[in-house]
Design a protein around this motif. Sequence first.
Motif, PDB file in Angstrom:
ATOM      1  N   VAL A 157       1.904  46.259 124.132  1.00 18.14           N
ATOM      2  CA  VAL A 157       0.857  46.537 125.129  1.00 18.14           C
ATOM      3  C   VAL A 157       1.383  47.529 126.158  1.00 18.14           C
ATOM      4  CG1 VAL A 157      -0.564  45.541 126.953  1.00 18.14           C
ATOM      5  CG2 VAL A 157      -0.347  44.359 124.766  1.00 18.14           C
ATOM      6  N   GLN A 158       2.631  47.375 126.549  1.00 13.33           N
ATOM      7  CA  GLN A 158       3.217  48.342 127.484  1.00 13.33           C
ATOM      8  C   GLN A 158       3.313  49.726 126.847  1.00 13.33           C
ATOM      9  OE1 GLN A 158       6.366  47.062 129.936  1.00 13.33           O
ATOM     10  NE2 GLN A 158       6.522  49.040 130.945  1.00 13.33           N
ATOM     11  N   ASN A 159       3.672  49.810 125.556  1.00 14.45           N
ATOM     12  CA  ASN A 159       3.693  51.098 124.860  1.00 14.45           C
ATOM     13  C   ASN A 159       2.330  51.776 124.930  1.00 14.45           C
ATOM     14  OD1 ASN A 159       5.862  49.850 122.233  1.00 14.45           O
ATOM     15  ND2 ASN A 159       6.423  50.989 124.073  1.00 14.45           N
ATOM     16  N   TYR A 160       1.273  50.998 124.697  1.00 15.60           N
ATOM     17  CA  TYR A 160      -0.092  51.535 124.769  1.00 15.60           C
ATOM     18  C   TYR A 160      -0.384  52.062 126.173  1.00 15.60           C
ATOM     19  CZ  TYR A 160      -5.233  51.360 125.098  1.00 15.60           C
ATOM     20  OH  TYR A 160      -6.559  51.648 125.336  1.00 15.60           O
ATOM     21  N   HIS A 161      -0.077  51.261 127.177  1.00 17.32           N
ATOM     22  CA  HIS A 161      -0.364  51.675 128.547  1.00 17.32           C
ATOM     23  C   HIS A 161       0.460  52.896 128.938  1.00 17.32           C
ATOM     24  CE1 HIS A 161      -0.144  51.531 132.992  1.00 17.32           C
ATOM     25  NE2 HIS A 161      -1.416  51.185 132.876  1.00 17.32           N
ATOM     26  N   ASP A 162       1.721  52.933 128.538  1.00 10.31           N
ATOM     27  CA  ASP A 162       2.570  54.093 128.837  1.00 10.31           C
ATOM     28  C   ASP A 162       2.001  55.356 128.201  1.00 10.31           C
ATOM     29  OD1 ASP A 162       4.296  52.457 130.240  1.00 10.31           O
ATOM     30  OD2 ASP A 162       5.821  52.381 128.654  1.00 10.31           O
ATOM     31  N   ALA A 163       1.505  55.224 126.961  1.00  5.28           N
ATOM     32  CA  ALA A 163       0.936  56.393 126.272  1.00  5.28           C
ATOM     33  C   ALA A 163      -0.348  56.860 126.944  1.00  5.28           C
ATOM     34  CB  ALA A 163       0.690  56.059 124.804  1.00  5.28           C
ATOM     35  N   LEU A 164      -1.173  55.923 127.411  1.00  2.83           N
ATOM     36  CA  LEU A 164      -2.360  56.313 128.179  1.00  2.83           C
ATOM     37  C   LEU A 164      -1.952  57.128 129.408  1.00  2.83           C
ATOM     38  CD1 LEU A 164      -4.681  53.150 128.377  1.00  2.83           C
ATOM     39  CD2 LEU A 164      -5.134  55.262 127.116  1.00  2.83           C
ATOM     40  N   SER A 165      -0.980  56.628 130.135  1.00  2.00           N
ATOM     41  CA  SER A 165      -0.532  57.303 131.352  1.00  2.00           C
ATOM     42  C   SER A 165       0.026  58.685 131.045  1.00  2.00           C
ATOM     43  CB  SER A 165       0.531  56.458 132.064  1.00  2.00           C
ATOM     44  OG  SER A 165       0.003  55.191 132.423  1.00  2.00           O
ATOM     45  N   ALA A 166       0.777  58.791 129.938  1.00  3.16           N
ATOM     46  CA  ALA A 166       1.347  60.084 129.557  1.00  3.16           C
ATOM     47  C   ALA A 166       0.267  61.096 129.204  1.00  3.16           C
ATOM     48  CB  ALA A 166       2.290  59.901 128.372  1.00  3.16           C
ATOM     49  N   VAL A 222      -0.325  51.959 118.083  1.00  4.50           N
ATOM     50  CA  VAL A 222      -0.884  51.809 119.429  1.00  4.50           C
ATOM     51  C   VAL A 222      -0.742  53.103 120.230  1.00  4.50           C
ATOM     52  CG1 VAL A 222      -0.497  49.326 119.426  1.00  4.50           C
ATOM     53  CG2 VAL A 222       1.177  50.816 120.507  1.00  4.50           C
ATOM     54  N   GLU A 223       0.285  53.894 119.946  1.00  6.17           N
ATOM     55  CA  GLU A 223       0.443  55.164 120.663  1.00  6.17           C
ATOM     56  C   GLU A 223      -0.604  56.184 120.218  1.00  6.17           C
ATOM     57  OE1 GLU A 223       4.566  56.148 120.170  1.00  6.17           O
ATOM     58  OE2 GLU A 223       5.221  54.678 121.679  1.00  6.17           O
ATOM     59  N   VAL A 224      -0.913  56.234 118.927  1.00  5.35           N
ATOM     60  CA  VAL A 224      -2.002  57.099 118.460  1.00  5.35           C
ATOM     61  C   VAL A 224      -3.329  56.611 119.019  1.00  5.35           C
ATOM     62  CG1 VAL A 224      -3.334  57.765 116.419  1.00  5.35           C
ATOM     63  CG2 VAL A 224      -0.850  57.966 116.404  1.00  5.35           C
ATOM     64  N   LEU A 225      -3.525  55.300 119.026  1.00  2.00           N
ATOM     65  CA  LEU A 225      -4.750  54.739 119.599  1.00  2.00           C
ATOM     66  C   LEU A 225      -4.899  55.153 121.056  1.00  2.00           C
ATOM     67  CD1 LEU A 225      -7.174  52.788 119.325  1.00  2.00           C
ATOM     68  CD2 LEU A 225      -5.626  50.955 120.076  1.00  2.00           C
ATOM     69  N   ALA A 226      -3.833  55.078 121.818  1.00  2.00           N
ATOM     70  CA  ALA A 226      -3.899  55.469 123.226  1.00  2.00           C
ATOM     71  C   ALA A 226      -4.258  56.934 123.385  1.00  2.00           C
ATOM     72  CB  ALA A 226      -2.568  55.178 123.905  1.00  2.00           C
ATOM     73  N   SER A 227      -3.719  57.793 122.517  1.00  2.00           N
ATOM     74  CA  SER A 227      -4.053  59.212 122.585  1.00  2.00           C
ATOM     75  C   SER A 227      -5.540  59.447 122.323  1.00  2.00           C
ATOM     76  CB  SER A 227      -3.207  59.996 121.577  1.00  2.00           C
ATOM     77  OG  SER A 227      -3.542  61.367 121.597  1.00  2.00           O
ATOM     78  N   ILE A 228      -6.077  58.749 121.327  1.00  2.00           N
ATOM     79  CA  ILE A 228      -7.506  58.873 121.022  1.00  2.00           C
ATOM     80  C   ILE A 228      -8.335  58.341 122.185  1.00  2.00           C
ATOM     81  CG2 ILE A 228      -9.348  58.045 119.502  1.00  2.00           C
ATOM     82  CD1 ILE A 228      -7.201  58.066 117.237  1.00  2.00           C
ATOM     83  N   HIS A 229      -7.982  57.191 122.707  1.00  2.00           N
ATOM     84  CA  HIS A 229      -8.715  56.626 123.842  1.00  2.00           C
ATOM     85  C   HIS A 229      -8.655  57.558 125.058  1.00  2.00           C
ATOM     86  CE1 HIS A 229      -8.587  52.119 122.425  1.00  2.00           C
ATOM     87  NE2 HIS A 229      -9.448  52.856 121.750  1.00  2.00           N
ATOM     88  N   ALA A 230      -7.485  58.143 125.296  1.00  2.00           N
ATOM     89  CA  ALA A 230      -7.341  59.022 126.462  1.00  2.00           C
ATOM     90  C   ALA A 230      -8.258  60.233 126.368  1.00  2.00           C
ATOM     91  CB  ALA A 230      -5.885  59.467 126.598  1.00  2.00           C
ATOM     92  N   THR A 231      -8.525  60.708 125.166  1.00  2.00           N
ATOM     93  CA  THR A 231      -9.392  61.875 124.980  1.00  2.00           C
ATOM     94  C   THR A 231     -10.780  61.635 125.557  1.00  2.00           C
ATOM     95  OG1 THR A 231      -8.193  62.502 122.970  1.00  2.00           O
ATOM     96  CG2 THR A 231     -10.404  63.426 123.249  1.00  2.00           C
ATOM     97  N   TRP A 232     -11.278  60.419 125.426  1.00  2.00           N
ATOM     98  CA  TRP A 232     -12.633  60.104 125.891  1.00  2.00           C
ATOM     99  C   TRP A 232     -12.630  59.102 127.043  1.00  2.00           C
ATOM    100  CZ3 TRP A 232     -11.725  61.031 120.628  1.00  2.00           C
ATOM    101  CH2 TRP A 232     -12.456  62.077 120.065  1.00  2.00           C
ATOM    102  N   TRP A 233     -11.500  58.913 127.705  1.00  2.00           N
ATOM    103  CA  TRP A 233     -11.388  57.893 128.755  1.00  2.00           C
ATOM    104  C   TRP A 233     -12.352  58.178 129.901  1.00  2.00           C
ATOM    105  CZ3 TRP A 233      -8.636  53.502 128.176  1.00  2.00           C
ATOM    106  CH2 TRP A 233      -8.455  52.692 129.313  1.00  2.00           C
ATOM    107  N   ASP A 234     -13.185  57.210 130.196  1.00  2.00           N
ATOM    108  CA  ASP A 234     -14.170  57.323 131.278  1.00  2.00           C
ATOM    109  C   ASP A 234     -15.098  58.517 131.096  1.00  2.00           C
ATOM    110  OD1 ASP A 234     -14.652  55.422 133.157  1.00  2.00           O
ATOM    111  OD2 ASP A 234     -13.261  56.183 134.652  1.00  2.00           O
TER     112      ASP A 234
END
Length: 361
Positions: free
Chosen positions: A282-291, A143-155
């Motif tokens: 889920v919190q790990n994912y959200h924390d990684a997005l924020s980071a 989920v942390e890698v997923l968040a990093s990938i999502h953050a790259t293209w977020w919005d």
Amino acid sequence: MVDIPTKIEEVGNTWLGTVLGGPVSDFTVTQIGQGVGIMGDIYRLELVYDDAPNERAPASVVVKLPSSYPENRAQGVALGMFEAEVRFYNELAPRAQVGMPRIYLAQIHSGTAEFVIVMEDLSAASMVDQQVGMSVAQARAAVEVLASIHATWWDDVQNPTMEWIPAMTGPRIQFVDETLPGLLPAFTAGFADYLSTDGLALFTAFTGNYLRINQVLASRSPWTLVHQDYRVENLLFGKAGGEVTVLDWQGIGRGPGAYDLAYILGGSMTTELRQAHEDSLVQNYHDALSAQGVQGYTLAQCREDYALAHLMGGIATPILLGGGMDLSNARGVELVATMASRHAQAALDHDGLARLREILG
């Protein structure tokens, strides 16, 4: 441009030497991922060179070709999946900071199932059997890698340069939505015994409403690049367990990242382990997005999006696979059964039937 082989027997020394930049004198072939790579046939090639290989000429590679089954190839073409993966590796993957394999060649004859991908051999990494399921540590890394990938293209996907990627509210999802009712009888005939009464009711009520459910989530949540088949058998874990490589980018789309989050946790952990740990994951994912710099997306919204997203891909995919593809080997049947039962329970755990009734009026 090089010729695209239509089957592994057409891969030869000269072709490999051209792709890899070294004079290949011999190689051995082992098929891998049977029952896992439903849309593609995957092979590991161990290479022998006339001279010692240079940095670009590896000792082994993985070659991915279209599925041997006509039904699977036809569906891959209809959904644009083969072309999407080739374009992803050539155009988008270099932007990602983590999670990407090295690609030596990605090429396709546009509009057909004639494609080839040659990538680094990651056989030293660990693959997790989806029926066994991820550990909590593996799930956290995923989920942390997923968040990093999502953050790259977020919005950042609703712009003209990204329009070639299907929207999760667009024609591809509409096509799947219209296809599912015709597949439901075959799916239920083969897999109803793996579902609870409420689980079967969920699949039945969902069928024909996939697009509508996607539209609800897509209207309220930020969009990003979505893998749409983010499950454990498309991931490889490094020896330490924390390094994750993501494979099979055929189904990419533009839409809410919660789709991928629900898909990985709902289908790639045992039900009991997910139930015990999903809040923290889920919190790990959200924390990684924020980071990674994502702002304005609250943990409360993330949790609510995650709950609704269990009504999406995790329900559509088992019907699509179990009702419409050639699953000749027992491994493929077992995989669909595992996905169906786990995803149904995950949706039910998050009030799936009540949510469906509210959406459908």
